[in-house]
Design a protein around this motif. Structure first.
Motif, PDB file in Angstrom:
ATOM      1  N   ARG A 140       0.857  -1.189   0.000  1.00 62.10           N
ATOM      2  CA  ARG A 140       0.000   0.000   0.000  1.00 62.10           C
ATOM      3  C   ARG A 140       0.887   1.230   0.000  1.00 62.10           C
ATOM      4  O   ARG A 140       1.977   1.211   0.566  1.00 62.10           O
ATOM      5  CB  ARG A 140      -0.875   0.048   1.255  1.00 62.10           C
ATOM      6  CG  ARG A 140      -1.959  -0.990   1.296  1.00 62.10           C
ATOM      7  CD  ARG A 140      -2.792  -0.787   2.529  1.00 62.10           C
ATOM      8  NE  ARG A 140      -4.140  -0.448   2.118  1.00 62.10           N
ATOM      9  CZ  ARG A 140      -5.219  -0.835   2.766  1.00 62.10           C
ATOM     10  NH1 ARG A 140      -5.127  -1.530   3.876  1.00 62.10           N
ATOM     11  NH2 ARG A 140      -6.405  -0.497   2.336  1.00 62.10           N
ATOM     12  N   THR A 141       0.365   2.295  -0.556  1.00 63.25           N
ATOM     13  CA  THR A 141       1.076   3.562  -0.467  1.00 63.25           C
ATOM     14  C   THR A 141       0.779   4.184   0.895  1.00 63.25           C
ATOM     15  O   THR A 141      -0.225   3.841   1.545  1.00 63.25           O
ATOM     16  CB  THR A 141       0.646   4.544  -1.569  1.00 63.25           C
ATOM     17  OG1 THR A 141      -0.735   4.862  -1.379  1.00 63.25           O
ATOM     18  CG2 THR A 141       0.891   3.960  -2.956  1.00 63.25           C
ATOM     19  N   VAL A 142       1.636   5.095   1.304  1.00 60.96           N
ATOM     20  CA  VAL A 142       1.407   5.818   2.556  1.00 60.96           C
ATOM     21  C   VAL A 142       0.082   6.576   2.465  1.00 60.96           C
ATOM     22  O   VAL A 142      -0.694   6.601   3.417  1.00 60.96           O
ATOM     23  CB  VAL A 142       2.585   6.754   2.880  1.00 60.96           C
ATOM     24  CG1 VAL A 142       2.256   7.667   4.050  1.00 60.96           C
ATOM     25  CG2 VAL A 142       3.833   5.943   3.183  1.00 60.96           C
ATOM     26  N   THR A 179       5.809   3.417  -0.975  1.00 57.79           N
ATOM     27  CA  THR A 179       5.084   2.148  -0.881  1.00 57.79           C
ATOM     28  C   THR A 179       5.540   1.390   0.359  1.00 57.79           C
ATOM     29  O   THR A 179       6.736   1.290   0.630  1.00 57.79           O
ATOM     30  CB  THR A 179       5.323   1.292  -2.144  1.00 57.79           C
ATOM     31  OG1 THR A 179       4.883   2.036  -3.281  1.00 57.79           O
ATOM     32  CG2 THR A 179       4.574  -0.018  -2.076  1.00 57.79           C
ATOM     33  N   VAL A 180       4.574   0.857   1.088  1.00 61.51           N
ATOM     34  CA  VAL A 180       4.846   0.083   2.304  1.00 61.51           C
ATOM     35  C   VAL A 180       4.475  -1.366   2.029  1.00 61.51           C
ATOM     36  O   VAL A 180       3.382  -1.657   1.552  1.00 61.51           O
ATOM     37  CB  VAL A 180       4.043   0.628   3.507  1.00 61.51           C
ATOM     38  CG1 VAL A 180       4.366  -0.155   4.770  1.00 61.51           C
ATOM     39  CG2 VAL A 180       4.296   2.112   3.702  1.00 61.51           C
ATOM     40  N   GLU A 181       5.387  -2.263   2.350  1.00 60.12           N
ATOM     41  CA  GLU A 181       5.186  -3.691   2.111  1.00 60.12           C
ATOM     42  C   GLU A 181       5.543  -4.460   3.379  1.00 60.12           C
ATOM     43  O   GLU A 181       6.437  -4.049   4.133  1.00 60.12           O
ATOM     44  CB  GLU A 181       6.077  -4.143   0.952  1.00 60.12           C
ATOM     45  CG  GLU A 181       6.059  -5.632   0.666  1.00 60.12           C
ATOM     46  CD  GLU A 181       4.722  -6.156   0.179  1.00 60.12           C
ATOM     47  OE1 GLU A 181       3.857  -6.464   1.043  1.00 60.12           O
ATOM     48  OE2 GLU A 181       4.532  -6.267  -1.029  1.00 60.12           O
ATOM     49  N   ASP A 216      -5.509   7.245   4.256  1.00 63.30           N
ATOM     50  CA  ASP A 216      -6.944   7.269   3.969  1.00 63.30           C
ATOM     51  C   ASP A 216      -7.668   6.162   4.721  1.00 63.30           C
ATOM     52  O   ASP A 216      -8.713   6.386   5.334  1.00 63.30           O
ATOM     53  CB  ASP A 216      -7.205   7.125   2.466  1.00 63.30           C
ATOM     54  CG  ASP A 216      -6.798   8.346   1.674  1.00 63.30           C
ATOM     55  OD1 ASP A 216      -6.580   9.419   2.278  1.00 63.30           O
ATOM     56  OD2 ASP A 216      -6.698   8.224   0.431  1.00 63.30           O
ATOM     57  N   THR A 217      -7.109   4.967   4.693  1.00 57.37           N
ATOM     58  CA  THR A 217      -7.741   3.817   5.345  1.00 57.37           C
ATOM     59  C   THR A 217      -7.827   3.995   6.853  1.00 57.37           C
ATOM     60  O   THR A 217      -8.853   3.696   7.464  1.00 57.37           O
ATOM     61  CB  THR A 217      -6.963   2.525   5.009  1.00 57.37           C
ATOM     62  OG1 THR A 217      -6.974   2.346   3.588  1.00 57.37           O
ATOM     63  CG2 THR A 217      -7.564   1.312   5.696  1.00 57.37           C
ATOM     64  N   LEU A 218      -6.742   4.484   7.445  1.00 62.39           N
ATOM     65  CA  LEU A 218      -6.669   4.617   8.902  1.00 62.39           C
ATOM     66  C   LEU A 218      -7.127   5.985   9.398  1.00 62.39           C
ATOM     67  O   LEU A 218      -7.137   6.237  10.599  1.00 62.39           O
ATOM     68  CB  LEU A 218      -5.229   4.356   9.376  1.00 62.39           C
ATOM     69  CG  LEU A 218      -4.696   2.958   9.082  1.00 62.39           C
ATOM     70  CD1 LEU A 218      -3.211   2.882   9.389  1.00 62.39           C
ATOM     71  CD2 LEU A 218      -5.476   1.908   9.866  1.00 62.39           C
ATOM     72  N   ARG A 219      -7.495   6.858   8.449  1.00 61.65           N
ATOM     73  CA  ARG A 219      -7.876   8.236   8.789  1.00 61.65           C
ATOM     74  C   ARG A 219      -6.801   8.893   9.643  1.00 61.65           C
ATOM     75  O   ARG A 219      -7.066   9.460  10.708  1.00 61.65           O
ATOM     76  CB  ARG A 219      -9.219   8.281   9.495  1.00 61.65           C
ATOM     77  CG  ARG A 219     -10.381   7.914   8.608  1.00 61.65           C
ATOM     78  CD  ARG A 219     -11.643   8.392   9.246  1.00 61.65           C
ATOM     79  NE  ARG A 219     -12.817   7.865   8.568  1.00 61.65           N
ATOM     80  CZ  ARG A 219     -14.041   8.189   8.909  1.00 61.65           C
ATOM     81  NH1 ARG A 219     -14.261   9.006   9.909  1.00 61.65           N
ATOM     82  NH2 ARG A 219     -15.061   7.675   8.263  1.00 61.65           N
TER      83      ARG A 219
END
Length: 150
Positions: free
Chosen positions: A58-60, A100-102, A65-68
């Motif tokens: 996922r991108t930062v 990008t975070v993996e 966005d997902t974690l607000r």
């Protein structure tokens, strides 16, 4: 518009949704602390891992966005997760602005241990699963009602 009756004292502390949510949030997060401590994780770092176990890489920006969460809040969490060996962060080759975070092998492997955590939390709360599911649904409606993207 219908009139809402908030009772004789609409400012009574024990009637405030914000108060109940704040105290409940701190109390539930306190249950997670000893469960996450052996792994060197904080609750916000655990939330990042949950998001990555759901979908990675996922991108930062996507994580924010997902974690607000704000990038300034997420960045130190990601650095710490990287130092712990759970994730890697790399510039996107097609867009140098995107990070990008993996998950690493250790991050993916930790999921097996982490699967025990929700069961321990439910046990510690001592509430019926149906009641917790109803609470989760109600909180989902609160989140939707307060979503700035909606």
């Amino acid at each position: 518009m219908a009139t809402v009756d908030l009772g004789a004292d609409p400012l009574a502390l024990d009637r405030q949704v914000c108060f109940a949510l704040s105290v409940a949030s701190r109390s539930v997060i306190a249950i997670y602390r000893p469960l996450l401590k052996p792994y060197g994780l904080t609750h916000p770092q655990y939330l990042v891992l949950l998001a990555l176990w759901d979908k990675a890489p996922r991108t930062v920006k996507d994580l924010c966005d997902t974690l607000r969460a704000e990038p300034a809040t997420l960045s130190p969490l990601l650095k710490r997760l990287e130092a712990l060996g759970y994730v890697t962060r790399e510039r996107n080759r097609s867009d140098e602005r995107a990070l990008t975070v993996e998950l690493t092998g250790a991050g993916r492997a930790f999921r097996k241990d982490a699967e025990k955590i929700p069961y321990q939390v439910v046990q510690e709360l001592g509430m019926d699963l149906a009641e917790l599911e109803q609470l989760h649904a109600a909180l989902g409606r609160v989140l939707a009602a307060t979503d700035p993207r909606a």
